[in-house]
Design a protein around this motif. Structure first.
Motif, PDB file in Angstrom:
ATOM      1  N   HIS A 108      50.283  -6.224  42.861  1.00  0.00           N
ATOM      2  CA  HIS A 108      49.400  -7.309  43.293  1.00  0.00           C
ATOM      3  C   HIS A 108      49.458  -8.488  42.324  1.00  0.00           C
ATOM      4  O   HIS A 108      49.627  -9.640  42.728  1.00  0.00           O
ATOM      5  CB  HIS A 108      47.963  -6.776  43.392  1.00  0.00           C
ATOM      6  N   GLU A 112      50.777 -12.377  42.855  1.00  0.00           N
ATOM      7  CA  GLU A 112      49.938 -13.544  42.611  1.00  0.00           C
ATOM      8  C   GLU A 112      50.438 -14.371  41.438  1.00  0.00           C
ATOM      9  O   GLU A 112      49.860 -15.404  41.118  1.00  0.00           O
ATOM     10  CB  GLU A 112      48.502 -13.100  42.317  1.00  0.00           C
ATOM     11  N   ARG A 114      50.337 -13.543  38.242  1.00  0.00           N
ATOM     12  CA  ARG A 114      49.411 -13.513  37.118  1.00  0.00           C
ATOM     13  C   ARG A 114      49.896 -12.520  36.078  1.00  0.00           C
ATOM     14  O   ARG A 114      50.604 -11.565  36.388  1.00  0.00           O
ATOM     15  CB  ARG A 114      48.016 -13.118  37.605  1.00  0.00           C
ATOM     16  N   TYR A 162      38.162 -11.233  42.187  1.00  0.00           N
ATOM     17  CA  TYR A 162      39.220 -10.935  41.220  1.00  0.00           C
ATOM     18  C   TYR A 162      40.355 -11.959  41.313  1.00  0.00           C
ATOM     19  O   TYR A 162      40.894 -12.397  40.305  1.00  0.00           O
ATOM     20  CB  TYR A 162      39.744  -9.520  41.452  1.00  0.00           C
ATOM     21  N   ASP A 163      40.694 -12.347  42.528  1.00  0.00           N
ATOM     22  CA  ASP A 163      41.706 -13.411  42.684  1.00  0.00           C
ATOM     23  C   ASP A 163      40.975 -14.742  42.608  1.00  0.00           C
ATOM     24  O   ASP A 163      40.824 -15.456  43.593  1.00  0.00           O
ATOM     25  CB  ASP A 163      42.413 -13.277  44.025  1.00  0.00           C
ATOM     26  N   ASP A 166      41.630 -18.189  44.112  1.00  0.00           N
ATOM     27  CA  ASP A 166      41.580 -18.337  45.566  1.00  0.00           C
ATOM     28  C   ASP A 166      40.158 -18.725  45.986  1.00  0.00           C
ATOM     29  O   ASP A 166      39.215 -17.954  45.781  1.00  0.00           O
ATOM     30  CB  ASP A 166      41.979 -16.986  46.181  1.00  0.00           C
ATOM     31  N   PRO A 247      41.044  -7.192  46.154  1.00  0.00           N
ATOM     32  CA  PRO A 247      42.214  -6.319  46.246  1.00  0.00           C
ATOM     33  C   PRO A 247      41.835  -5.019  46.959  1.00  0.00           C
ATOM     34  O   PRO A 247      40.693  -4.561  46.863  1.00  0.00           O
ATOM     35  CB  PRO A 247      42.573  -6.044  44.786  1.00  0.00           C
TER      36      PRO A 247
ATOM     37  N   GLN B 425      44.824 -19.556  33.740  1.00  0.00           N
ATOM     38  CA  GLN B 425      45.649 -18.929  34.762  1.00  0.00           C
ATOM     39  C   GLN B 425      47.107 -18.983  34.340  1.00  0.00           C
ATOM     40  O   GLN B 425      47.985 -18.859  35.151  1.00  0.00           O
ATOM     41  CB  GLN B 425      45.513 -19.696  36.084  1.00  0.00           C
TER      42      GLN B 425
END
Lengths: 774, 483, 183, 145
Positions: A108, A112, A114, A162-163, A166, A247, B425
């Motif tokens: 995941h 993304e 990350r 968590y994301d 977004d 997620p 990020q």
């Protein structure tokens, strides 16, 4: 020996301690080395599971420690049946989900873009979630329960977001937090209401002492509200499908063993209170039924895998709430059993959805299908889980429906019919999910799923089947949990009976009806879609969005009305002050309270001086030129000094004269600092609307007048401390009492005063001289 | 250490140090450090005094060895020490913060120390006029602090702040003189005793004047108009000091003088309750759509002050202790949040989140204790009050609930916008603030959590402080009038 | 005042200078008298301080800044404030170390006082002297700073005086890591 | 005399407030001075005993015949505090003048609102899509003309 027995008496703390230590341990490991977070976290989850099982095996127990005795808050935790059931679910499923995540999360994060280090955050919050669930399960004190309750909300907030890059994830997390966090306050209010009446926060104590009545109904309703919102029951259900932004392992955990389960856990915990009021039970019944139907219908219309499962959860927890609402021993124990069997199945299905999305990159039913050949093991494992959810025989799910039917039958035919219909709907959407994924046309070829994404599903599916064959252990746990809720043993004895007893007939009916629903899809699809669209347009989610938006707009509106310019800021303060004084005068008797006081012959010079002061003060208001203004001001000051002299205050006179001189110098000096032209232009400026200012200053005058007159009208106090001062002045080696007061009796005031002077020179130096003292 | 020494130390140390440090250049690192150490010692002695007061009851000294009233009475009771400890604590943290960031002004440490001395004196004096003098010391220091860094908006903020507060202090001065006129004493306990015998007419106007003066200080609706400009404009540690330490004067003054004027306050209870509720809702509403962290915090301060006033209006032991607890918790929250607002880097977002949770009343942050306290006060107010009491309870519980719900919305909206979305990020990374500064804020956040998990000290403090106000003070011990 | 140009500057200044010179000592003596006799007559450290400062201000007017600031100690006026404050704090705090309440003055009530002439040697007088120092320092220091600022303004009026302007759109802070407030 | 004093206090206070809400910074400070003067007057009036100067030995022999020394001390303290704070205010308005190049509060308010709006626009870009909300700064500027 005593130390040992003391340690033993604290033994029930063990599961909680391990569960709470898990999060910091994983975080720490993740900070040291990102790769370590997953194994450490998983190991801790396993450890917590073992600790819970061990403690439960040893007979559970209670720990009761003083927490905040001033408020009667106690740290009371107990590993009773209910606690054991939920704690085992939270840690056991937590372990499986984390094991799954150890493979899922790197994929995941990679998608993304990350860094791997972000993983620590995930494990930290997942394990915090687990710890909070264990605490919540064990807490017996309502405030302690509230603490863990909100801890789960915080953990879920960070997991859903968590994301966080977004915006959708952030909005969803905020929604979940607002819905569950704000309703949590209702739980608190309910708890405090009970405390105010019964003087205890402990659930067992309350269970013994509450009486049916308004207090119980109100408090129960508030607590139930919090529980229903957490369990995503209608009309609070809208946050749950949105929470799918998280997620997949988070969703799996949230739905099966944590967040949503927490709501029904609370219902089970406070069930002894709720069951004393038939009204509360009826509320639960209605909400449960609504959730069953709304959730099921919407689940039949969703295309996105996780959305379908989310609505299914709403519906399934609707059953649990429904069971509690039915009341009786079957209700309490059946609800507990239902939670277990649902948790195992639902978690497996979520993990399946995640695995499939990882494998294919698709998350919609319409674009998936025929995966059996590619992922045979997953198909079988999730098939077992789906069968469990649909309550087919030889799965643990069969018994959950058996208990449901039994409880509904006890209550009456209508409820029995409704529960059959609900079971049929479950079969229909479960079929839609599993069949849609694994049957039909599909691409061939071997799947490439990592084992870690499959074996947790297999374990869960295995458990579902195992429960269908050996239901005894699960039933025992549910009975114990039911007993904790019900307050008396609740034997449920699930078993297969090959006869025509009503529950079996109902089950057969449900299967038939379920198949009919699946087969007749074209007939009702349009209707279901219409319901779903209606919900989108007018449902509570829309209400929530409208509410937040309206609040922001209202806030903007209020902000534009807010006084924000310098001058009005001062004026705006005068208005309420004047109003308050006016109100104060209105509420007190005025007759005889205000005296004009007599004017004696010797007072005329004083009176004259006062008039001059007033005139000078008024003159300042229409003097245009600054220099004249400064002079008029100092004139007023000098006459005031004269007033002080008439009043027998030579010291004040002296100081007033000196201060006025100093101030005049200051004003003139300052006007030297500013170019003449600026000052001159300023003096020439149109005065604008003076009437408003006149109004405000009249108001201020009235304020001052009221305060001064009401105070001066009072006879001066007898035995003032000043007389003491005069008497004691010789003791201070002084003749002038004022000096003695300043330097001795109240020297602290003088010290403060000169400190202000020192501060001012410091301030002036800061402003004019970059802080350098001359 | 004798009681009187203990009573004098917390104010004395910063006072003497301030006089010395005014002559030194505060921009030098060692000056700031020693100033912080000095304030730290003062804080420790304050904590020692607080423990002493909680254990053995109030400590009293009469300055100048005169009879009480002739000389100025200094009295440390639970109410005073509660506010003093938290105010000095907040100032200490803010000073350390600025030291770690690097001082920009020669005078900053000295002014902070002066303010610490003034505030401590204010909380520990038992004399009305002396209160005024210390009040002036603190606010004068605050005027200078507000203009710190001397940007346009900071000078402007200092000016507004000074004008409004001067107005407030004149109003208070008039009230103090009136109190002396009708009672013939300036010693708070004597004034309280004698005030009962005078007619209500002047007492009510005095009460209103005092209410106006402290509402201005605290920034209650509708006396709050100065507050946003000042809190938004100020440099973070200054804003933290203003809202976390100086604003305590307002809550403390309302409580203390509310204790002196109990009968008059009873008359104005409705006004107090209505204004408190209005503040809660108004402040929260204003905060929701603000887009700047410090702006949200500024308007939120208005709402939070409303809770204190509401608790005060609900009254009784439960209400008073709720007011004290709320004030203390609010100081902690505001200090934490304002300090965080100026920082960047890892863990800053987490610290802000702790503060946001605290404001919203979410455990384990200490804010939920404060929320419980006001809920309890609202529930207690209805007990035994018949239908009217029940209606009142429902209304106030609703107000507190709605205020809390709105605080959820505004705190997390701004948190999401500013902190959650912006944390590193990869790619664009902002230059993080110094590690020491962030650690400091982390300590403050940890404190917020610790008191949330172990609230007992706070509750005892609130209970004892309320006992001071409800007129069951413990025996006065120590004291200088027994040579 | 500011618009009234001295028509005959020479005569005015000579007259003023003479008067200023003549008045200087008497004013200071008055100030000191006010200070030390404060316990018998109206007057205390504050009044004395202002009077003393006014005496020195007269020298400013007559002889100009440079000359006046050459007078002994005048150049340290601002620092004198804090020296005074320290003395005052010393008076306040000393009794604490002797086990007495703050601000206990010596000699105590009833004890006999040492006289130097008619001046009573009591610690309250020391306190008043501190106040005197502070007030004088305050007035003089304040005036010096204003005078300094006027001089600076006359010398140079330019954009520097306005300091860094606020720039919301750029969001760049001139000062690094100031961060807070408005960004 | 009670009424006379009350009226005088009220008039001085009111005049001060009138000046405080004027546009000219210097007037604001003059207003503050007047307001503080009214407080001192009130304090002295509160000890409205008009006795002998409180210097022992007193002609009447006891404390009751002297004018109240405590209010005098209070008035003195208050006078000194407020006048020194006035000095601070004056240097503040000088700084305000330096940074805004004006002595007019309206100009300063306009500058303040402009900054606030610039900040708002920066933080919430969506606002610019909403043209009906004209900037408040313009409005204020219009009004002050």
């Amino acid at each position: 020996m005593t130390a040992l027995s003391a340690a033993f008496s604290l033994a029930p703390l063990l599961p909680l301690l391990v569960a709470l230590l898990a999060a910091p341990a994983a975080m720490l490991a993740g900070t040291l080395k990102p790769r370590l977070a997953a194994p450490v976290g998983t190991a801790f989850a396993a450890l917590a599971f073992l600790a819970t099982a061990f403690t439960w095996y040893r007979g559970g127990g209670t720990v009761d420690l003083a927490w905040a005795p001033t408020w009667g808050m106690r740290f009371t935790i107990a590993l009773d049946g209910l606690a054991a059931l939920y704690a085992l679910l939270a840690t056991g499923i937590g372990f499986l989900v984390l094991a799954y995540s150890s493979r899922y999360l790197p994929l995941h994060l990679d998608q993304e873009g990350r860094p791997e280090a972000e993983g620590a955050r995930f494990y930290g919050f997942m394990l915090l979630f687990m710890g909070a669930m264990v605490g919540l399960a064990m807490a017996q004190d309502l405030v302690l329960l509230f603490v863990f309750w909100d801890l789960t909300a915080v953990a879920s907030y960070y997991l859903i977001a968590y994301d966080r890059h977004d915006p959708d994830a952030r909005a969803s997390a905020l929604m979940a937090l607002l819905v569950t966090g704000i309703t949590a306050v209702l739980l608190l209010i309910g708890a405090l209401t009970l405390y105010a009446t019964y003087g205890t926060l402990s659930v067992p104590d309350l269970a013994g002492s509450v009486e049916p009545g308004v207090t119980l109904t109100v408090a129960g309703l508030l607590i139930a509200c919090a529980a229903l919102a957490k369990s995503a029951q209608v009309p609070f259900h809208f946050w749950l499908p949105r929470a799918m932004a998280a997620p997949t392992p988070v969703s799996a955990y949230l739905h099966s063993a944590a967040m949503v389960a927490a709501g029904v856990l609370l219902l089970g915990r406070v069930y002894p209170l709720l069951e004393k009021s038939q009204f509360l039970l009826d509320v639960l019944l209605v909400v449960g039924l609504l959730s069953i139907s709304v959730g099921a219908i919407l689940a039949l219309t969703r295309d996105v895998l996780k959305q379908l499962l989310a609505y299914s959860t709403i519906s399934q927890y609707g059953y649990v709430v429904f069971l509690y609402g039915l009341g009786g021993e079957y209700g309490a124990a059946g609800a507990a059993f239902y939670v277990v069997s649902h948790a195992l199945a639902k978690c497996a299905l979520f993990l399946t959805a995640g695995a499939i999305t990882e494998e294919t990159g698709e998350d919609r039913l319409s674009r998936l299908g025929g995966l059996t050949k590619r992922l045979p093991l997953l198909a079988v494992a999730s098939g077992a889980a789906a069968a469990g959810l649909a309550a087919l025989p030889f799965t643990i799910g069969f018994f959950k429906d058996e208990l449901l039917f039994e409880a509904a039958l006890e209550r009456g035919g209508l409820f029995a019919a409704l529960s059959v219909l609900g079971a049929a709907l479950t079969i229909a959407y479960t079929w839609r999910f599993w069949g849609g994924l694994f049957l039909g046309e599909g691409r061939d070829g071997a799947g490439s799923l990592p084992a870690a994404l499959v074996w947790p599903v297999a374990v869960l599916g295995g458990l579902v089947l195992l429960g269908g064959l050996f239901v005894e252990p699960f039933a025992l746990l549910a009975e114990a949990a039911g007993a904790a809720s019900y307050g008396a043993p609740t034997p449920i004895e699930p078993a297969y009976h090959l006869d025509l007893r009503p529950t079996n007939l109902m089950a057969v009916g449900a299967f038939a009806l379920g198949i009919a629903i699946v087969a007749s899809r074209p007939l009702w699809e349009r209707g279901a879609l219409a319901v779903s669209r209606f919900g989108e347009v007018l449902g509570p989610e829309r209400l929530y969005e409208w509410g937040v938006d309206a609040l922001n707009r209202l806030s903007d509106y209020v902000h534009r009305a807010e006084v924000r310019d310098l001058r009005s800021r001062v004026a705006a303060i005068l208005l309420p002050a004047g109003v308050l004084v006016g109100a104060g005068i209105l509420v007190t008797p005025t007759v005889g309270a205000y005296r004009t006081g007599e004017v004696m012959r010797g007072d005329f010079p004083l009176l004259l001086a006062l008039v001059v002061v007033a005139v000078a003060a008024l003159t300042t208001t229409f003097t245009r030129r600054h220099v004249t203004l400064a002079l008029v001001l100092s004139g007023a000051g000098f006459v005031l000094a004269l007033v002080y002299a008439f009043l027998g205050a030579p010291e004040v006179t002296l100081v007033a004269v000196l201060v006025e001189t100093f101030l005049t110098l200051l004003f003139l000096g300052t006007s030297k600092l500013i170019p003449y032209k600026v000052l001159h232009d300023q003096a020439k400026l149109p005065l604008g609307n003076q009437w408003r200012r006149v109004f405000f200053s009249c108001l201020a005058s009235l304020f001052a007048f009221a305060v001064a007159w009401s105070a001066l009208s009072q006879p001066a106090a007898e035995n003032t401390v000043a007389e003491e001062h005069v008497r004691l002045a010789p003791d201070a080696h002084a003749q002038d009492t004022v000096s003695a007061i300043l330097a001795d009796f109240r020297a602290l005031d003088t010290l403060g005063e000169v400190t202000v002077v020192a501060l001012v020179i410091l301030g002036v130096a800061t402003l004019l001289n970059r802080g350098r003292l001359p | 250490m004798t009681d009187q020494t203990l009573l004098v130390l917390p104010a004395g140390i910063p006072w003497v140090l301030a006089a010395v440090f005014a002559l030194l250049d505060g921009r030098r690192r060692w000056v700031g450090r020693i100033a912080a150490v000095g304030l730290g010692v003062s804080f420790v002695s304050m904590v020692a005094l607080a423990l002493r007061v909680l254990r053995d009851g109030p400590v009293e000294v009469v300055a100048g060895n005169w009879p009480a009233g002739v000389g100025i009475v200094l009295r440390a009771d639970a109410l005073g020490v509660a506010f003093a400890v938290v105010s000095i604590g907040v100032m200490l943290v803010s000073l350390l913060y600025e030291v770690s960031l690097g001082m920009r002004s020669r005078t900053f440490p000295a002014v902070v120390l002066f303010m610490a001395a003034g505030l401590t004196g204010l909380f520990l004096t038992g004399d009305i006029f002396n209160f005024y003098v210390f009040f002036e010391v603190s606010v004068t220091a605050a005027y200078v602090l507000t203009s710190y860094r001397e940007r346009d908006y900071q000078v402007r903020a200092a000016f507004i702040f000074a004008i409004v507060n001067l107005f407030g202090s004149v109003v208070f001065l008039i009230a103090a003189a009136s109190l002396y006129h009708v009672t013939g004493s300036l010693e708070m306990q004597t004034v309280a005793e004698r005030l009962g015998e005078t007619s209500p007419n002047s007492a009510i106007t005095i009460a209103v004047a005092i209410f106006v003066a402290f509402s201005l200080k605290l920034g209650l609706f509708p006396f709050h108009f100065w507050l946003p400009a000042v809190y938004v404009g100020s440099h973070p540690p200054v804003a933290a000091i203003l809202s976390g330490a100086l604003a305590n004067i307002g809550s403390y003054g309302l409580l203390r003088f509310g204790g002196i004027l109990p009968d008059q306050l009873a008359l104005g209870t409705y006004a107090v309750l209505i204004l408190g509720s209005a503040s809660i809702i108004y402040g929260a509403l204003q905060s929701i759509s603000r887009s700047d962290v410090s702006e949200v915090l500024a308007y939120s301060a208005i709402g939070q002050a409303g809770y204190i006033l509401l608790a005060l209006g609900l009254g009784g032991p439960v209400g008073f202790s709720a007011a004290v607890i709320y004030a203390v918790v609010n100081s902690l929250n505001k200090a934490l949040l304002f300090l965080v607002a100026g920082l960047r880097g890892p863990l800053v977002g987490a610290a802000f989140a702790v503060g946001a949770l605290s404001v919203a009343g979410v455990p384990p942050a200490v804010g939920f204790i404060a929320k419980i306290a006001v809920f309890k006060a609202a529930l207690a107010a209805g007990a035994g009050g018949g239908t009217a009491g029940a209606v009142g309870t429902v209304v106030f519980v609703t107000v507190i609930f709605v205020g809390g719900a709105l605080s959820f919305v505004y705190m997390f909206q701004i948190y999401q916008r500013v902190f959650l979305a912006r944390e590193p990020q990869g790619g664009h990374v902002e230059k993080p603030s110094p590690r020491a500064t962030r650690a400091l804020v982390g300590v403050l956040a940890a404190l917020v959590l610790v008191f949330g998990l172990w609230p007992e000290p706070l509750l005892v403090l609130g209970e004892e402080a309320a006992a001071v106000l409800t007129g069951s003070p413990g025996d006065v011990s120590g004291g200088g009038d027994s040579p | 005042m500011k618009n009234a140009p001295a028509r005959t500057p020479e005569i005015t200044s000579v007259l003023v200078r003479t008067i200023a010179k003549l008045l200087f000592l008497p004013i200071l003596v008055t100030a000191v008298a006010m200070l030390i006799k404060g316990y018998a007559q109206p007057g205390d450290g504050f009044s004395a301080g202002v009077v003393g400062a006014l005496g020195i201000l007269l020298q400013y007017l007559a002889f100009g800044r440079r000359t006046a600031e050459r007078l002994p100690l005048v150049g340290f006026a601002g620092k004198g404030v804090f020296a005074g404050l320290l003395i005052a704090l010393l008076v306040a705090a000393t009794p604490v170390f002797l086990g007495q309440p703050v601000f206990t003055h010596y000699p105590p009530a009833g004890a006999s006082v040492i006289y130097v002439g008619t001046i009573e040697l009591i610690t309250a007088l020391l306190f008043d002297t501190a106040v005197f120092l502070m007030v004088m320092g305050f007035v003089l220091g304040g005036v010096q700073m204003i005078a300094q600022t006027i001089a600076d303004e006359d010398e140079y009026r330019g954009p520097e005086a306005t300091g860094p302007e606020f720039d919301a759109s750029a969001g760049t802070d001139v000062e690094p890591s100031s961060g807070g407030g408005r960004r | 005399m009670i009424l006379a004093f009350s009226l005088a206090v009220a008039v001085v206070f009111g005049s001060g407030v009138f000046l405080v809400i004027q546009r000219d910074l210097l007037r604001v400070v003059v207003g503050i001075v007047l307001i503080s003067n009214s407080a001192s007057l009130f304090i002295v009036a509160a000890g409205l005993t008009r006795g002998a100067v409180p210097i022992v030995p007193l002609p009447g022999g006891d404390g009751a015949s002297a004018s109240d020394p405590l209010v005098q001390a209070m008035a003195l303290t208050a006078l000194i505090i407020t006048s020194s704070v006035t000095a601070l205010l004056l240097s503040l308005i000088y700084r305000l003048y330096v940074s805004h190049d004006t002595m007019d509060i309206e100009d300063i308010s306009v500058a303040e609102l402009r900054e606030a709006e610039a900040l708002e626009r920066k933080n919430r870009p969506e606002i610019e899509e909403n043209p009906e909300k004209g900037p408040a700064a313009e409005e204020l500027e219009e009004r002050s003309r």
